[in-house]
Design a protein around this motif. Structure first.
Motif, PDB file in Angstrom:
ATOM      1  N   LYS A  56       0.838  -1.203   0.000  1.00  0.00           N
ATOM      2  CA  LYS A  56       0.000   0.000   0.000  1.00  0.00           C
ATOM      3  C   LYS A  56       0.869   1.247   0.000  1.00  0.00           C
ATOM      4  O   LYS A  56       0.561   2.233  -0.676  1.00  0.00           O
ATOM      5  N   TYR A  57       1.959   1.194   0.749  1.00  0.00           N
ATOM      6  CA  TYR A  57       2.838   2.358   0.792  1.00  0.00           C
ATOM      7  C   TYR A  57       3.565   2.544  -0.539  1.00  0.00           C
ATOM      8  O   TYR A  57       3.705   3.672  -1.017  1.00  0.00           O
ATOM      9  N   LYS A  59       2.395   1.744  -3.427  1.00  0.00           N
ATOM     10  CA  LYS A  59       1.365   2.314  -4.318  1.00  0.00           C
ATOM     11  C   LYS A  59       1.183   3.803  -4.033  1.00  0.00           C
ATOM     12  O   LYS A  59       1.058   4.617  -4.951  1.00  0.00           O
ATOM     13  N   HIS A  60       1.186   4.176  -2.754  1.00  0.00           N
ATOM     14  CA  HIS A  60       1.072   5.585  -2.370  1.00  0.00           C
ATOM     15  C   HIS A  60       2.240   6.396  -2.942  1.00  0.00           C
ATOM     16  O   HIS A  60       2.038   7.480  -3.491  1.00  0.00           O
ATOM     17  N   ASP A  63       1.663   6.553  -6.840  1.00  0.00           N
ATOM     18  CA  ASP A  63       0.461   7.259  -7.304  1.00  0.00           C
ATOM     19  C   ASP A  63       0.334   8.671  -6.762  1.00  0.00           C
ATOM     20  O   ASP A  63      -0.084   9.571  -7.478  1.00  0.00           O
ATOM     21  N   THR A  64       0.658   8.860  -5.489  1.00  0.00           N
ATOM     22  CA  THR A  64       0.402  10.143  -4.837  1.00  0.00           C
ATOM     23  C   THR A  64       1.640  11.024  -4.758  1.00  0.00           C
ATOM     24  O   THR A  64       1.559  12.225  -4.983  1.00  0.00           O
ATOM     25  N   GLU A  65       2.763  10.422  -4.428  1.00  0.00           N
ATOM     26  CA  GLU A  65       3.991  11.198  -4.255  1.00  0.00           C
ATOM     27  C   GLU A  65       4.751  11.403  -5.559  1.00  0.00           C
ATOM     28  O   GLU A  65       5.706  12.169  -5.607  1.00  0.00           O
ATOM     29  N   CYS A  99       1.626   6.609   5.732  1.00  0.00           N
ATOM     30  CA  CYS A  99       0.757   7.506   4.963  1.00  0.00           C
ATOM     31  C   CYS A  99      -0.160   8.337   5.858  1.00  0.00           C
ATOM     32  O   CYS A  99      -1.168   8.858   5.397  1.00  0.00           O
ATOM     33  N   GLU A 101      -1.169  11.609   8.053  1.00  0.00           N
ATOM     34  CA  GLU A 101      -0.854  13.024   8.042  1.00  0.00           C
ATOM     35  C   GLU A 101      -0.270  13.404   9.389  1.00  0.00           C
ATOM     36  O   GLU A 101      -0.722  12.972  10.419  1.00  0.00           O
TER      37      GLU A 101
END
Length: 103
Positions: A56-57, A59-60, A63-65, A99, A101
């Motif tokens: 999951k990390y 993928k994060h 995709d996100t970073e 992930c 905040e």
């Protein structure tokens, strides 16, 4: 072995849990981002819940970073190095790795 680290699910289930296809997980393995256990009876990949968290990390990060596979590889190597050296700010790093905040 902690239950979280016990390999219990095949690639198809792991892929579904993180929202990618089986082929993506195989690609990430080929690039050294993850190394799932292999079932000694049939050589099938088996993933643990710890592997799922790492996936999951990954993928994060992709995709996100906005990192590419090589960037993820370097980042994970850096984090693993911090862990092995007993980094004094590891708690902050782990919070980022999950992930969450920062408050």
């Amino acid at each position: 072995m902690d239950n979280k680290d016990k390999p219990v699910m095949p690639v198809s289930v792991a892929a579904e849990m993180i929202g990618v296809c089986d082929r993506t997980l195989r690609l990430w393995e080929k690039h050294g981002l993850i190394t799932p256990e292999r079932n000694p009876e049939n050589d099938r990949r088996m993933y643990s819940f710890s592997d799922i968290e790492k996936l999951k990390y990954i993928k994060h990060l992709l995709d996100t970073e906005g990192l590419n596979i090589n960037g993820v590889k370097k980042f994970l190597r850096f984090f693993d190095n911090c862990v092995s050296k007993g980094c004094t700010k590891l708690e902050k790093c782990e919070k980022y790795m999950s992930c969450e905040e920062e408050e």
